[in-house]
Design an enzyme around this catalytic site. Structure first.
Site, PDB file in Angstrom:
ATOM      1  N   CYS A 187       0.900  -1.154   0.000  1.00  0.00           N
ATOM      2  CA  CYS A 187       0.000   0.000   0.000  1.00  0.00           C
ATOM      3  C   CYS A 187       0.933   1.195   0.000  1.00  0.00           C
ATOM      4  CB  CYS A 187      -0.907   0.024   1.227  1.00  0.00           C
ATOM      5  SG  CYS A 187      -1.819   1.587   1.359  1.00  0.00           S
ATOM      6  N   CYS A 205      -0.642   4.312   2.413  1.00  0.00           N
ATOM      7  CA  CYS A 205      -0.591   4.235   3.880  1.00  0.00           C
ATOM      8  C   CYS A 205      -0.306   2.799   4.321  1.00  0.00           C
ATOM      9  CB  CYS A 205      -1.870   4.784   4.515  1.00  0.00           C
ATOM     10  SG  CYS A 205      -3.399   4.160   3.818  1.00  0.00           S
ATOM     11  N   SER A 206      -1.341   2.015   4.621  1.00  0.00           N
ATOM     12  CA  SER A 206      -1.094   0.661   5.116  1.00  0.00           C
ATOM     13  C   SER A 206      -2.310  -0.228   4.912  1.00  0.00           C
ATOM     14  CB  SER A 206      -0.729   0.722   6.600  1.00  0.00           C
ATOM     15  OG  SER A 206      -1.706   1.480   7.291  1.00  0.00           O
ATOM     16  N   CYS A 207      -3.081   0.000   3.834  1.00  0.00           N
ATOM     17  CA  CYS A 207      -4.274  -0.798   3.561  1.00  0.00           C
ATOM     18  C   CYS A 207      -3.865  -2.274   3.452  1.00  0.00           C
ATOM     19  CB  CYS A 207      -4.941  -0.337   2.265  1.00  0.00           C
ATOM     20  SG  CYS A 207      -5.523   1.371   2.350  1.00  0.00           S
TER      21      CYS A 207
END
Lengths: 109, 211
Positions: B115, B118-120
């Site tokens: 991702c 961000c951090s999906c």
């Protein structure tokens, strides 16, 4: 960026500190309740991470979760709890911790 | 000692004894108590999520999905067509996995998930994401130089293997279906589940070891 030794190990020690879990739990719950969207969250978090990176913050979990917390504060601000209220409440918790004797439950006045 | 000093000393003494939480912990307490009070979210919902992702939900869920895809062709087809629907067979839907795409490795293709924003991550099938997945270094470098990043994970792919990098978004997450290793014919789903690693389902691991 090293892979861990046992990638299927039980998820122990997933969060270094409880507040980190609470940040993600709150973000998920607020999305579910429709107070902001998954996309709002991704964009806010992405922006805070980019900001941290630009300011030369170290590439650590601490930096990640601080960015997540700042993003959450911003979105909760937009959802009806302004920054001033957040600050007042934080100060109230600080006071509560100070006046509570060690070992007793900490409660707001 | 002046009364002012005594007061200050008393304050210091209390600070030392109350285990004042860190600044971020206090900010979170403020947000949590306000959001619950104002009815934005229920305390139970927060507590349940924390308990689930701290103690129970891990990559074993994704491994079960992969093992089923290996042993049940009809399920594999459904998984590749609409993973968000297929994982409902296990009750794994929810928590950011409503829109999930399963991507299958082949001898000539390797899939890798990131991702960049961000951090999906598909939490409900893989549990909490590993720290390196959230790191700025991984997010920035995977798209530019996936081979170098994979090499750092101990995975050197020949040039004949094409790498496909999937950039997760808030609306679409990915699950890599690794290749079933040779020598596992006749294995039960449970036994196969044990050899599927989290990193293989993200794409930073490829050749699963038979144990």
């Amino acid at each position: 960026m090293q892979p861990p030794d046992d990638p299927l190990a039980p998820p122990s020690g997933v969060f270094a500190e409880p507040w980190q879990a609470t940040v993600l739990a709150m973000a998920t719950a607020l999305i579910r309740q429709g107070h902001f969207t998954q996309i709002d969250w991704a964009h806010a978090l992405g922006a805070k991470l980019a900001e941290a990176d630009k300011m030369g913050a170290p590439d650590t979990e601490d930096t990640y979760y601080n960015a997540a917390l700042t993003a959450l504060e911003q979105l909760i601000g937009q959802a009806g709890i302004p920054p001033a209220d957040q600050a007042t409440r934080k100060a109230a918790w600080e006071d509560a911790y100070r006046r509570t004797p060690h070992g007793a439950p900490v409660v707001l006045e | 000692m002046s009364s002012h000093d005594a007061k200050k000393l008393g304050q210091l003494h209390r600070d030392l004894h109350t285990h004042m939480p860190s600044d971020p912990a206090l900010r979170v307490k403020a947000l949590e108590s306000l959001a619950v009070e104002k009815g934005l979210v229920a305390q139970d919902t927060i507590d349940t999520w924390v308990e689930m992702y701290r103690d129970r939900v891990g990559p074993m869920r994704g491994a079960q999905v992969v093992a089923r895809a290996w042993t049940d062709d009809a399920f594999r087809t459904r998984l590749l067509n609409d993973a968000g629907q297929a994982i409902k067979d296990f009750g794994f839907e929810g928590h950011a996995s409503e829109h999930l795409k399963a991507v299958e490795n082949t001898p000539g293709t390797h899939n890798l998930v990131v991702c960049t924003l961000c951090s999906c991550y598909p939490f409900s099938v893989l549990g909490m994401s590993p720290a390196w997945y959230r790191s700025a270094a991984y997010r920035a470098r995977v798209v530019k130089d996936p081979r170098a990043v994979l090499a750092e994970f101990g995975l050197t792919l020949p040039d004949t293997v094409k790498i496909r990098v999937w950039d997760s978004t808030a609306e679409l997450r990915y699950l890599v279906v690794p290749e079933r290793p040779a020598g596992t014919q006749g294995w039960s789903e449970d036994r196969l589940t044990e050899i599927v690693t989290r990193d293989a389902m993200i794409g930073t691991d490829r050749d699963l070891k038979i144990t």
